[in-house]
Scaffold this active site. Structure first.
Site, PDB file in Angstrom:
ATOM      1  N   ASP A   1      26.847  32.982  31.318  1.00 37.73           N
ATOM      2  CA  ASP A   1      26.914  33.917  32.438  1.00 37.73           C
ATOM      3  C   ASP A   1      27.402  33.176  33.680  1.00 37.73           C
ATOM      4  O   ASP A   1      26.911  32.088  34.001  1.00 37.73           O
ATOM      5  CB  ASP A   1      25.529  34.531  32.694  1.00 37.73           C
ATOM      6  CG  ASP A   1      25.559  35.551  33.809  1.00 37.73           C
ATOM      7  OD1 ASP A   1      25.896  36.718  33.527  1.00 37.73           O
ATOM      8  OD2 ASP A   1      25.252  35.189  34.968  1.00 37.73           O
TER       9      ASP A   1
ATOM     10  N   ASN B   1      32.816  39.329  44.010  1.00 35.40           N
ATOM     11  CA  ASN B   1      33.268  40.721  44.155  1.00 35.40           C
ATOM     12  C   ASN B   1      32.972  41.276  45.539  1.00 35.40           C
ATOM     13  O   ASN B   1      33.799  41.967  46.143  1.00 35.40           O
ATOM     14  CB  ASN B   1      32.589  41.604  43.099  1.00 35.40           C
ATOM     15  CG  ASN B   1      33.189  41.414  41.713  1.00 35.40           C
ATOM     16  OD1 ASN B   1      34.366  41.088  41.573  1.00 35.40           O
ATOM     17  ND2 ASN B   1      32.374  41.622  40.684  1.00 35.40           N
TER      18      ASN B   1
ATOM     19  N   GLU C   1      30.352  39.651  33.648  1.00 34.99           N
ATOM     20  CA  GLU C   1      30.678  38.226  33.729  1.00 34.99           C
ATOM     21  C   GLU C   1      29.998  37.431  32.628  1.00 34.99           C
ATOM     22  O   GLU C   1      29.857  36.206  32.727  1.00 34.99           O
ATOM     23  CB  GLU C   1      30.280  37.669  35.103  1.00 34.99           C
ATOM     24  CG  GLU C   1      28.788  37.655  35.398  1.00 34.99           C
ATOM     25  CD  GLU C   1      28.264  38.960  35.984  1.00 34.99           C
ATOM     26  OE1 GLU C   1      27.175  38.945  36.592  1.00 34.99           O
ATOM     27  OE2 GLU C   1      28.951  40.007  35.842  1.00 34.99           O
TER      28      GLU C   1
END
Length: 266
Positions: free
Chosen positions: A139, A147, A182
């Site tokens: 991860d 973002n 992700e």
């Protein structure tokens, strides 16, 4: 008609026209023969004319048939090209559909469906041959910040760059899938947990050092990972993967940018 034949015919005509020969006993026979010759000549000329007309018609008909044949052949060739192009388009479309059903459209990595199929295959192979494999859930740390600060388009470019790094670091027979967002799931075939951890740690170190250039920005990321070794008889998704997911949660709670190994079930 040859020159000799024309001269002979002219001589016969002059004899028949001369009054001095009108009472000759052969005059009537010669005249009958002359008229018969003229009739046969006329008949022959008609036959020649008919033959010439037929041959001209045959040539024209042959030319017309050839033209029609060439036209039909060109049409068939055009239809064949269209058909070949359509079939090629359908093949490409089917391949694209097949790829879309098994690969992530953003990163090009296998998706959940494909790695689920591979997990089932690898579990059967491990069971038959007594082989091991390790799952690693990776991860990207604090990806939401990327973002939020730079926009989702930048986030997508970062994910593409990360997928590229992962492909380079893994062995040819390993598999990496985009699990979602992700998160990336690594299938390390014929690999025990310690060897798997060495591979994942090397990958995470490479990611932390890899500069990701997006426009005029250079970003860097770190990753956390949780690993579990598959045990014979356990369900790869419901058990092996769940243990890797719990190990990932432990890595995040321990400060991120690290890997943790799931404990062997007792």
């Amino acid at each position: 008609m040859t020159r000799e034949a024309a001269a002979l015919l002219s001589w016969v005509e002059s004899l028949l026209a001369d009054p001095a020969h009108a009472r000759h006993p052969l005059h009537e026979a010669l005249e009958a023969l002359y008229r018969h010759h003229l009739e046969e000549k006329a008949r022959l000329e008609r036959l020649i004319t008919i033959s010439d007309s037929y041959q001209r018609y045959a040539r024209e008909d042959h030319l017309s048939t050839r033209q029609r044949y060439d036209k039909i052949r060109r049409r068939q060739e055009k239809l064949a090209r269209i058909s070949d192009g359509y079939q090629q388009l359908m093949r490409e479309h089917n391949l694209a559909l097949e790829r879309d059903s098994t690969h992530d459209p953003l990163t090009g990595l296998p998706n959940r469906r494909m790695i689920g199929i591979r997990l089932e295959e690898e579990s059967r192979r491990a069971s038959r041959h007594g082989q091991r494999y390790t799952l690693a859930m990776v991860d990207i740390d604090h990806f939401k910040r990327i973002n939020d600060r730079h926009g989702h388009e930048t986030g997508d470019r970062v994910l593409v760059a990360i997928a590229h790094v992962i492909r380079q670091e893994l062995r040819n027979y390993d598999l990496c899938a985009r699990w979602g967002g992700e998160e990336f799931l690594l299938l390390l075939t014929n690999t025990g947990i310690e060897e798997g951890r060495a591979i994942v740690d090397r990958l995470c170190q490479r990611l932390s050092r890899f500069p990701i250039v997006v426009g005029d920005m250079t970003l860097s990321v770190t990753a956390s990972a949780g690993l579990s070794e598959h045990r014979a008889g356990e369900d790869p998704l419901a058990e092996t993967l769940q243990r890797a997911d719990r190990a990932l949660l432990q890595a995040k709670r321990s400060g991120r940018n690290r890997s943790c190994i799931a404990p062997i079930p007792g």
